[in-house]
Write a protein that holds these residues in place. Structure first.
Motif, PDB file in Angstrom:
ATOM      1  N   ILE A 243      48.157  31.382  39.183  1.00 13.34           N
ATOM      2  CA  ILE A 243      48.608  31.678  37.822  1.00 13.34           C
ATOM      3  C   ILE A 243      48.714  30.394  37.001  1.00 13.34           C
ATOM      4  N   ALA A 244      49.319  29.364  37.577  1.00 12.23           N
ATOM      5  CA  ALA A 244      49.462  28.084  36.855  1.00 12.23           C
ATOM      6  C   ALA A 244      48.102  27.454  36.581  1.00 12.23           C
ATOM      7  N   LYS A 245      47.209  27.511  37.552  1.00 16.67           N
ATOM      8  CA  LYS A 245      45.877  26.952  37.336  1.00 16.67           C
ATOM      9  C   LYS A 245      45.143  27.743  36.255  1.00 16.67           C
ATOM     10  N   GLY A 246      45.296  29.068  36.299  1.00 14.73           N
ATOM     11  CA  GLY A 246      44.647  29.897  35.292  1.00 14.73           C
ATOM     12  C   GLY A 246      45.184  29.633  33.901  1.00 14.73           C
ATOM     13  N   GLY A 277      41.417  42.025  23.028  1.00 14.82           N
ATOM     14  CA  GLY A 277      42.512  41.454  23.793  1.00 14.82           C
ATOM     15  C   GLY A 277      42.187  41.539  25.278  1.00 14.82           C
ATOM     16  N   ILE A 278      42.602  40.528  26.025  1.00 11.65           N
ATOM     17  CA  ILE A 278      42.355  40.538  27.464  1.00 11.65           C
ATOM     18  C   ILE A 278      43.652  40.454  28.265  1.00 11.65           C
ATOM     19  N   PRO A 283      42.527  42.530  36.822  1.00 12.94           N
ATOM     20  CA  PRO A 283      41.886  41.284  37.240  1.00 12.94           C
ATOM     21  C   PRO A 283      40.523  41.525  37.886  1.00 12.94           C
ATOM     22  N   SER A 284      40.365  42.655  38.570  1.00  9.96           N
ATOM     23  CA  SER A 284      39.065  42.981  39.162  1.00  9.96           C
ATOM     24  C   SER A 284      38.015  43.119  38.063  1.00  9.96           C
ATOM     25  N   TYR A 285      38.385  43.838  37.011  1.00  7.68           N
ATOM     26  CA  TYR A 285      37.475  44.022  35.879  1.00  7.68           C
ATOM     27  C   TYR A 285      37.171  42.684  35.210  1.00  7.68           C
ATOM     28  N   LEU A 286      38.202  41.865  35.007  1.00 10.37           N
ATOM     29  CA  LEU A 286      38.006  40.582  34.337  1.00 10.37           C
ATOM     30  C   LEU A 286      37.046  39.684  35.114  1.00 10.37           C
ATOM     31  N   VAL A 287      37.203  39.617  36.433  1.00  9.50           N
ATOM     32  CA  VAL A 287      36.310  38.782  37.233  1.00  9.50           C
ATOM     33  C   VAL A 287      34.889  39.311  37.178  1.00  9.50           C
ATOM     34  N   ARG A 288      34.724  40.627  37.224  1.00  6.60           N
ATOM     35  CA  ARG A 288      33.367  41.186  37.119  1.00  6.60           C
ATOM     36  C   ARG A 288      32.715  40.794  35.802  1.00  6.60           C
ATOM     37  N   GLN A 289      33.488  40.808  34.727  1.00  2.00           N
ATOM     38  CA  GLN A 289      32.909  40.454  33.427  1.00  2.00           C
ATOM     39  C   GLN A 289      32.563  38.966  33.362  1.00  2.00           C
ATOM     40  N   ILE A 319      39.128  33.569  39.681  1.00  2.00           N
ATOM     41  CA  ILE A 319      40.327  34.166  40.268  1.00  2.00           C
ATOM     42  C   ILE A 319      41.571  33.688  39.529  1.00  2.00           C
ATOM     43  N   SER A 320      41.648  32.387  39.274  1.00  5.34           N
ATOM     44  CA  SER A 320      42.822  31.816  38.605  1.00  5.34           C
ATOM     45  C   SER A 320      42.950  32.344  37.172  1.00  5.34           C
ATOM     46  N   LEU A 321      41.862  32.373  36.447  1.00 11.92           N
ATOM     47  CA  LEU A 321      41.895  32.889  35.077  1.00 11.92           C
ATOM     48  C   LEU A 321      42.358  34.347  35.059  1.00 11.92           C
ATOM     49  N   ALA A 322      41.780  35.156  35.962  1.00  7.44           N
ATOM     50  CA  ALA A 322      42.146  36.573  35.999  1.00  7.44           C
ATOM     51  C   ALA A 322      43.611  36.763  36.383  1.00  7.44           C
ATOM     52  N   ALA A 323      44.089  35.953  37.332  1.00  7.86           N
ATOM     53  CA  ALA A 323      45.488  36.051  37.750  1.00  7.86           C
ATOM     54  C   ALA A 323      46.418  35.772  36.583  1.00  7.86           C
ATOM     55  N   TYR A 324      46.136  34.712  35.832  1.00  8.96           N
ATOM     56  CA  TYR A 324      46.984  34.363  34.692  1.00  8.96           C
ATOM     57  C   TYR A 324      46.894  35.405  33.587  1.00  8.96           C
TER      58      TYR A 324
END
Length: 330
Positions: A243-246, A277-278, A283-289, A319-324
C-alpha cells in the motif's frame, strides 16, 4: 454451498488451486516490465462443475426478495435483491434484448457493483462508458490474457447493442454511487483458495499459504456473491508494504517509473470527468487493465495517454498500485 459465479455462467468447470495458478508465472525483477501476464489476475476455469439449477427460492441478508437459481443463471434477468438501493433500471440493464444483448445488470449487478471478474460501473462517467462500448465494437479494446468468458461475452454484447441501449445503460450506471465493498489486508500468508470459474473462493478447512507476488481477492460470502447480491463484500489480501509503495507510485510516479495517477484521475483518484474514478475498485480488475494497456490490448482513446504510464511497470508495481488504489474510498 453453491460455488459457481452467476456473473457470466455459460460454460463451467473444475476447480484449480490459486497457488498452482500463481506458480505458472516466471519471477520478474521489480525494475523490469513483465514479460508474462500476471496469471493470478486472470482466473479462468471454463469447465468448473456446478450443481444443476433448480426452482428452490433463494435468499440473501437484509432482503425480503427471493429468486431461484434458474432465474439467477438467466443472463436476460437481473435478481434485484435491494431495489431501494438504486433507481429504476432501464430495460437494457434489467432484461437486455434477445438473442444477443444480455442484461447489463446480470454481470454488472443491479447497482453497478460488478465483481472481481468484470468491472464496477457505478459512478463511471457516461461518456467514458459509451466510449468503451465503442472500443469493444471496433476491436480497439481487447484483452491480453486468456480468452475468459466475461471478456468474450462483453465484446459480443457491445457489438450487438444499439445506440439507444448504450446511452440508456451509460446514463443509468453513471448516476449510481460507487460502493465501498472491498477491504484491503496486508499479509504474508493467505487462506488457501480455489477458482470457481472466474473468481477465487476459500477452501473450507484449507489452511493457509504464502501470498507470494499476487493479490488474492475473494468474496467474504461466496454464496451471497453467487446470488449476485449487490451488497456482497470482498477481501483483497495484498503483500505487506504494497500500500505504501503504491501510494508513492500513485502520487509521485516513483522517481520516473510512472506518471502520478493523481495527474489525470484527480487528487483523490475519484476521477475528473470524463476520466474515470479508480479509487476503491477491484484490484484484480485494475491489474488486468494495467497489463492490457502495457501490452497494447487496449488501444482505444485511453490507450495513448496510458501508454507511457504503464510502460515501465513491473508486476510488483502493478500489485502495489492496485493495493493502494483499492484501499481508497470510492
Amino acid at each position: 454451498m453453491r460455488i459457481a459465479t452467476l456473473a457470466a455462467v455459460a460454460v463451467i468447470g473444475m476447480a484449480v488451486n490459486a497457488t498452482s495458478m500463481a506458480q505458472t508465472q516466471s519471477p520478474t525483477p521489480a525494475s523490469a516490465p513483465p514479460s508474462s501476464f500476471p496469471a493470478w489476475a486472470y482466473p479462468w476455469v471454463p469447465d468448473f462443475k456446478v450443481t444443476p439449477a433448480d426452482d428452490v427460492p433463494q435468499h440473501v441478508p437484509d432482503s425480503t426478495a427471493s429468486f431461484t437459481i434458474k432465474q439467477e443463471r438467466d443472463l436476460f434477468f437481473v435478481p434485484d435483491w435491494h431495489p431501494e438501493d438504486h433507481p429504476a433500471m432501464p430495460d437494457v440493464v434489467a432484461h437486455g434484448r434477445m438473442p444477443d444483448v444480455r442484461a447489463c445488470g446480470s454481470c454488472h449487478r443491479a447497482a453497478g457493483t460488478g465483481g472481481p471478474e468484470n468491472a464496477s460501473l457505478a459512478g463511471l462517467p457516461a461518456a467514458y462508458i459509451i466510449q468503451q462500448i465503442a472500443d469493444y465494437k471496433s476491436g480497439a479494446r481487447k484483452f491480453a490474457g486468456p480468452q475468459r468468458g466475461p471478456s468474450v461475452l462483453m465484446t459480443a454484447i457491445a457489438k450487438a447493442s444499439n445506440e439507444e441501449e448504450i446511452k440508456a445503460a451509460a446514463a443509468y450506471f453513471s448516476a449510481l454511487k460507487p460502493a465501498a465493498n472491498i477491504k484491503v489486508v496486508e499479509t504474508d500468508t493467505v487462506p488457501v483458495t480455489q477458482i470457481a470459474r472466474v473468481f477465487y473462493m476459500l477452501v473450507k478447512d484449507g489452511g493457509s499459504e504464502p501470498i507470494g507476488q499476487r493479490i488474492l481477492e475473494t468474496p467474504v460470502d461466496a454464496a451471497q456473491f453467487e446470488h449476485r447480491d449487490t451488497r456482497s463484500q470482498f477481501i483483497a489480501y495484498v503483500p505487506k508494504g504494497s500500500i505504501a509503495k503504491g501510494e508513492a507510485l500513485a502520487t509521485t510516479g516513483g522517481a520516473g517509473i510512472t506518471t502520478p495517477c493523481i495527474t489525470c484521475h484527480g487528487p483523490d483518484l475519484r476521477g475528473v470527468a470524463p476520466i474515470p474514478g479508480i479509487a476503491g475498485r477491484s484490484p484484480s480488475y485494475l491489474v488486468r487493465q494495467l497489463y492490457d494497456f502495457q501490452q497494447h490490448a487496449r488501444a482505444g482513446s485511453a490507450g495513448a495517454p496510458m501508454g507511457p504510464v504503464v510502460e515501465k511497470l513491473s508486476h510488483d508495481d502493478m500489485i502495489s498500485l492496485a493495493a493502494y488504489v483499492t484501499s481508497l474510498t470510492p
